[in-house]
Design a protein around this motif. Structure first.
Motif, short mmCIF file in Angstrom:
data_model
loop_
_atom_site.label_atom_id
_atom_site.label_comp_id
_atom_site.label_asym_id
_atom_site.label_seq_id
_atom_site.Cartn_x
_atom_site.Cartn_y
_atom_site.Cartn_z
N ARG A 180 0.98 -1.47 0.02
CA ARG A 180 -0.03 -0.25 0.00
C ARG A 180 0.95 1.33 0.05
O ARG A 180 0.63 2.18 -0.73
CB ARG A 180 -0.99 0.05 1.24
CG ARG A 180 -1.76 1.27 1.26
CD ARG A 180 -2.31 1.34 2.69
NE ARG A 180 -2.91 0.13 3.35
CZ ARG A 180 -2.72 -0.12 4.67
NH1 ARG A 180 -2.09 0.64 5.43
NH2 ARG A 180 -3.14 -1.35 5.01
N THR A 181 1.91 1.26 0.95
CA THR A 181 2.70 2.53 0.93
C THR A 181 3.64 2.68 -0.27
O THR A 181 3.81 3.75 -0.79
CB THR A 181 3.58 2.13 2.09
OG1 THR A 181 2.90 2.08 3.20
CG2 THR A 181 4.71 3.42 2.39
N HIS A 199 1.63 4.23 -3.18
CA HIS A 199 1.28 5.65 -2.99
C HIS A 199 2.85 6.30 -3.22
O HIS A 199 2.69 7.49 -4.01
CB HIS A 199 1.10 5.97 -1.54
CG HIS A 199 -0.25 5.41 -1.01
ND1 HIS A 199 -0.82 5.22 0.20
CD2 HIS A 199 -1.43 5.05 -1.72
CE1 HIS A 199 -2.00 4.92 0.49
NE2 HIS A 199 -2.19 4.78 -1.04
N GLU A 237 -8.97 -2.54 1.98
CA GLU A 237 -7.63 -2.29 1.51
C GLU A 237 -7.67 -1.31 0.54
O GLU A 237 -7.13 -0.10 0.43
CB GLU A 237 -6.96 -3.54 1.32
CG GLU A 237 -5.59 -3.23 0.81
CD GLU A 237 -4.57 -2.64 1.96
OE1 GLU A 237 -3.72 -1.99 1.50
OE2 GLU A 237 -5.17 -2.80 2.94
N THR A 285 -6.10 2.65 -0.24
CA THR A 285 -5.12 2.59 -1.21
C THR A 285 -5.44 3.44 -2.51
O THR A 285 -4.84 4.35 -2.72
CB THR A 285 -4.75 1.23 -1.70
OG1 THR A 285 -4.47 0.27 -0.72
CG2 THR A 285 -3.65 1.22 -2.86
#
Length: 305
Positions: free
Chosen positions: A167-168, A171, A189, A193
């Protein structure tokens, strides 16, 4: 950028995708949602030239995928984590891919480090767990350092640390100006996201826009308000024909923003102890707006006896 125009795909008499048009902008993570059988996988395959549209087209930065000279340098994709030779090591699997697009071995080592597989780089991919295969698939997508990335169910098999990492990471990739298109059934999720959404059902577009707007459009907008003058607050709302319900000593007020409700209370001389916007969940919005597009419906269990 990914741009689909009038995308249609027939399999015999079955219409898998019907006149589908949408855009996936760079610099943002865009979620691709729809019930089972909605046409998501077929659409992603058409983006990558694996299926040919019956009508319409899909372009990646203005070009068809089939016309890209070195596609791995332009587009990275994870559609099937099991796509690998079981007897090749993780490193050799990536080296084989890299050679086809003139990518140096040093980049192979970089992406293995990025996805956390350096310590098992020389092990046979056939012995990998599902989570390790997902990481290898993500490494394959990143191999050519592409500006456009497509992921189909990228968190399958990942543990909580791995889910947070991807997810990070997505991004961060979007912040670099890349186009990120992600399909997933894990709506909780996706809510964390995806900034934008493309939602389809039965092969047709249901919604395209921001995630926040999708949730607000489906579940409405309410504000929770609590006051030491509850009767005065009820009267003020009733006089203005504003809808509200009561919940645990507070009121849930519909169709007003927090600012509008605060101004109303101030003008009526009402003190407020709480004023907080309430939003529905992405799951609630998805179920509401795609309910008519569900292909496979479950039944209600009968009582025994």
């Amino acid at each position: 950028m990914i741009e689909a125009t009038g995308l249609t795909k027939h399999y015999g008499t079955t219409v898998a995708v019907r006149d589908l048009s949408f855009r996936v902008e760079p610099g943002r993570v865009t979620g691709f949602l729809g019930p089972n059988g909605a046409g998501k996988s077929t659409t992603m395959r058409m983006i990558l030239g694996l299926d040919r549209p019956t009508r319409g087209e899909v372009l990646i930065d203005g070009q068809r995928y089939a016309d890209l000279r070195l596609p791995l340098r332009e587009v990275g994709a994870l559609l099937d984590a099991n796509w690998r030779h079981p007897n090749r090591s993780a490193r050799n699997h990536l080296r084989w891919m890299a050679t086809s697009n003139g990518i140096p071995d040093s980049r192979v080592d970089e992406v293995l480090e990025l996805v956390g597989l350096s310590s098992v780089a020389k092990k046979r991919a056939g012995g990998f767990s599902l989570g390790m295969l997902q990481r290898l698939g993500i490494a394959s997508a990143l191999l050519g350092d592409p500006r456009v990335l497509l992921f189909d169910e990228p968190v399958n098999g990942l543990d909580p640390e791995g889910i947070q990492w991807i997810r990070t990471f997505m991004h961060a990739l979007a912040e670099e100006g890349r186009t990120i298109f992600v399909s997933s059934h894990l709506l909780s999720e996706m809510a964390q996201t995806a900034r934008d959404l493309v939602v389809i059902g039965k092969g047709s577009l249901i919604y395209q826009g921001t995630t926040d707007d999708f949730v607000h459009r489906a579940t409405g907008r309410t504000v929770r308000v609590r006051s030491p003058q509850p009767e005065d607050l009820r009267t003020a709302l009733t006089e203005r024909r504003i809808t509200f319900t009561e919940q645990d000593g507070a009121l849930l007020v519909s169709d007003l923003t927090s600012a509008e409700l605060g101004d109303l209370a101030f003008s009526a001389g009402i003190t407020l102890h709480e004023l907080s916007p309430q939003t529905g969940s992405l799951e609630e919005a998805f179920m509401q707006l795609t309910g008519e597009s569900v292909e496979f419906r479950t039944g209600t269990p009968k009582e025994p006896g």
